[in-house]
Design a protein around this motif. Structure first.
Motif, mmCIF file in Angstrom:
data_model
loop_
_atom_site.group_PDB
_atom_site.id
_atom_site.type_symbol
_atom_site.label_atom_id
_atom_site.label_comp_id
_atom_site.label_asym_id
_atom_site.label_seq_id
_atom_site.Cartn_x
_atom_site.Cartn_y
_atom_site.Cartn_z
ATOM 1 N N ASP A 86 34.584 42.716 36.601
ATOM 2 C CA ASP A 86 33.373 42.878 35.802
ATOM 3 C C ASP A 86 33.039 44.361 35.630
ATOM 4 O O ASP A 86 33.785 45.238 36.069
ATOM 5 C CB ASP A 86 32.206 42.095 36.404
ATOM 6 N N SER A 87 31.899 44.646 34.990
ATOM 7 C CA SER A 87 31.528 46.031 34.680
ATOM 8 C C SER A 87 31.233 46.863 35.918
ATOM 9 O O SER A 87 31.243 48.095 35.854
ATOM 10 C CB SER A 87 30.323 46.044 33.737
ATOM 11 N N THR A 88 30.971 46.231 37.066
ATOM 12 C CA THR A 88 30.715 46.973 38.297
ATOM 13 C C THR A 88 31.998 47.296 39.043
ATOM 14 O O THR A 88 31.982 47.983 40.046
ATOM 15 C CB THR A 88 29.792 46.176 39.247
#
Length: 64
Positions: A5-7
């Motif tokens: 994911d974006s993290t």
């Protein structure tokens, strides 16, 4: 199957989920384990300590 994911967290689906869309995904961090609904990856995430996660998995496996 895994996704990032974006993290930067790497999420994996259970090997027992098959092609069913009703499953959870797990991301293992150094001190924590995160769990989310695969149908709603931007939704809420449950966070467990590694000890709590291990205890939960042992409890669930003993119930099988």
């Amino acid at each position: 199957m895994t996704s990032t994911d974006s993290t930067g967290m790497v999420w994996r689906k259970s090997s027992r989920s098959g092609s069913d869309t009703n499953c959870v995904e797990v991301a293992e961090l150094p001190l924590l384990v995160a769990v989310r609904d695969s149908k709603d990856p931007d939704g809420p995430t449950l966070i467990f300590s590694r000890r709590s996660w291990s205890d939960l998995m042992a409890l669930l496996q003993s119930a099988i």
